[in-house]
Design a protein around this motif. Sequence first.
Motif, PDB file in Angstrom:
ATOM      1  N   THR A  69      -4.023  -5.635  -9.452  1.00  0.00           N
ATOM      2  CA  THR A  69      -4.619  -4.324  -9.698  1.00  0.00           C
ATOM      3  C   THR A  69      -4.358  -3.387  -8.521  1.00  0.00           C
ATOM      4  O   THR A  69      -4.157  -3.821  -7.389  1.00  0.00           O
ATOM      5  CB  THR A  69      -6.135  -4.433  -9.920  1.00  0.00           C
ATOM      6  OG1 THR A  69      -6.767  -4.918  -8.715  1.00  0.00           O
ATOM      7  CG2 THR A  69      -6.441  -5.381 -11.063  1.00  0.00           C
ATOM      8  N   THR A  70      -4.370  -2.103  -8.816  1.00  0.00           N
ATOM      9  CA  THR A  70      -4.183  -1.066  -7.798  1.00  0.00           C
ATOM     10  C   THR A  70      -5.437  -0.209  -7.717  1.00  0.00           C
ATOM     11  O   THR A  70      -5.954   0.236  -8.746  1.00  0.00           O
ATOM     12  CB  THR A  70      -2.978  -0.175  -8.135  1.00  0.00           C
ATOM     13  OG1 THR A  70      -1.793  -0.981  -8.172  1.00  0.00           O
ATOM     14  CG2 THR A  70      -2.794   0.925  -7.096  1.00  0.00           C
ATOM     15  N   TYR A 103       0.849  -1.190   0.000  1.00  0.00           N
ATOM     16  CA  TYR A 103       0.000   0.000   0.000  1.00  0.00           C
ATOM     17  C   TYR A 103       0.884   1.240   0.000  1.00  0.00           C
ATOM     18  O   TYR A 103       2.047   1.199   0.408  1.00  0.00           O
ATOM     19  CB  TYR A 103      -0.948   0.013   1.202  1.00  0.00           C
ATOM     20  CG  TYR A 103      -0.294   0.350   2.530  1.00  0.00           C
ATOM     21  CD1 TYR A 103      -0.224   1.667   2.986  1.00  0.00           C
ATOM     22  CD2 TYR A 103       0.260  -0.646   3.330  1.00  0.00           C
ATOM     23  CE1 TYR A 103       0.375   1.977   4.200  1.00  0.00           C
ATOM     24  CE2 TYR A 103       0.863  -0.345   4.539  1.00  0.00           C
ATOM     25  CZ  TYR A 103       0.914   0.966   4.970  1.00  0.00           C
ATOM     26  OH  TYR A 103       1.520   1.276   6.164  1.00  0.00           O
ATOM     27  N   SER A 131      -3.497   4.134  -1.641  1.00  0.00           N
ATOM     28  CA  SER A 131      -3.853   3.126  -2.641  1.00  0.00           C
ATOM     29  C   SER A 131      -3.369   1.760  -2.181  1.00  0.00           C
ATOM     30  O   SER A 131      -2.413   1.643  -1.404  1.00  0.00           O
ATOM     31  CB  SER A 131      -3.246   3.460  -4.007  1.00  0.00           C
ATOM     32  OG  SER A 131      -1.828   3.430  -3.950  1.00  0.00           O
ATOM     33  N   GLU A 132      -4.053   0.718  -2.663  1.00  0.00           N
ATOM     34  CA  GLU A 132      -3.704  -0.667  -2.357  1.00  0.00           C
ATOM     35  C   GLU A 132      -3.482  -1.434  -3.657  1.00  0.00           C
ATOM     36  O   GLU A 132      -4.244  -1.284  -4.614  1.00  0.00           O
ATOM     37  CB  GLU A 132      -4.830  -1.356  -1.581  1.00  0.00           C
ATOM     38  CG  GLU A 132      -5.108  -0.766  -0.218  1.00  0.00           C
ATOM     39  CD  GLU A 132      -6.249  -1.476   0.505  1.00  0.00           C
ATOM     40  OE1 GLU A 132      -6.434  -1.202   1.706  1.00  0.00           O
ATOM     41  OE2 GLU A 132      -6.957  -2.287  -0.129  1.00  0.00           O
ATOM     42  N   THR A 133      -2.448  -2.269  -3.677  1.00  0.00           N
ATOM     43  CA  THR A 133      -2.203  -3.188  -4.781  1.00  0.00           C
ATOM     44  C   THR A 133      -2.319  -4.605  -4.243  1.00  0.00           C
ATOM     45  O   THR A 133      -1.724  -4.931  -3.208  1.00  0.00           O
ATOM     46  CB  THR A 133      -0.805  -2.974  -5.391  1.00  0.00           C
ATOM     47  OG1 THR A 133      -0.702  -1.628  -5.872  1.00  0.00           O
ATOM     48  CG2 THR A 133      -0.560  -3.938  -6.540  1.00  0.00           C
TER      49      THR A 133
END
Length: 247
Positions: free
Chosen positions: A92-93, A69, A77-79
């Motif tokens: 995906t992010t 993150y 944002s998180e991936t």
Amino acid sequence: MKKFLFLPFLFLVGLVSGQSLEGAWKLLSQNGKAVTDQEYIKIYQDDYFAFGVKNVADNAFIGAGGGPYKYEDGRYSETLDFFTLNPLQIGTTTPFKIDLSGNKLTLSADTNNGMLVEVWERISEAKDDLTGNWVITGRKRDDQISRSTPGARRTIKILSGGRFQWVAFNSETKEFSGTGGGTYTAKDGKYTENITFFSRDNNRVGASLGFDFQVIDGEWHHSGLSSTGSPIYEIWTPYAIGYKPTK
């Protein structure tokens, strides 16, 4: 005079950005509905996050997700490295709007399933000798240590705020091998896990396992008996050092 008008705003942005997410969190509500039948626990540490979900009534495992993150300049944002609820989203992010006030965290995002709004409460931000995000890089068998370099297939263990979660997965094939987690203590060379969820066998929930630990040259040496009674000796390396992404 106009220059000074921006100072309060810049101060507030700096204050919000300076707050840390590290620790353990519990989901209170999702899209305005209180979460009571299931328990979501999320751990943030060393720019990585992981969460596990179970049914409260019978401890049945529901799902897990996690990955890197980013939280800076008021942006979050998180991936996803793993995500059992929808493996197609791995890699995906997702950007989120974030509101962090003390021990309350609100995350909102426009997803494929519509608007998602989550409210989390921090359980603890306590730290100890084993606080960190780790990846397994070695094992000892018959007094011989074998080392490996984790790639797409890896096993991680994240510890923060008195909570732990391990996950075995392959971020390229999107294969998920298992996860478990709960509370832990680490003091004076003794490490104890109290299992609160386990994807492979929810009958293990409630069990406590004790181990010995040492931190040697920055690596966690973990030894004792497994849940089946077999001797184990594992070496865990800080994730940022031990994990080598495949190109």
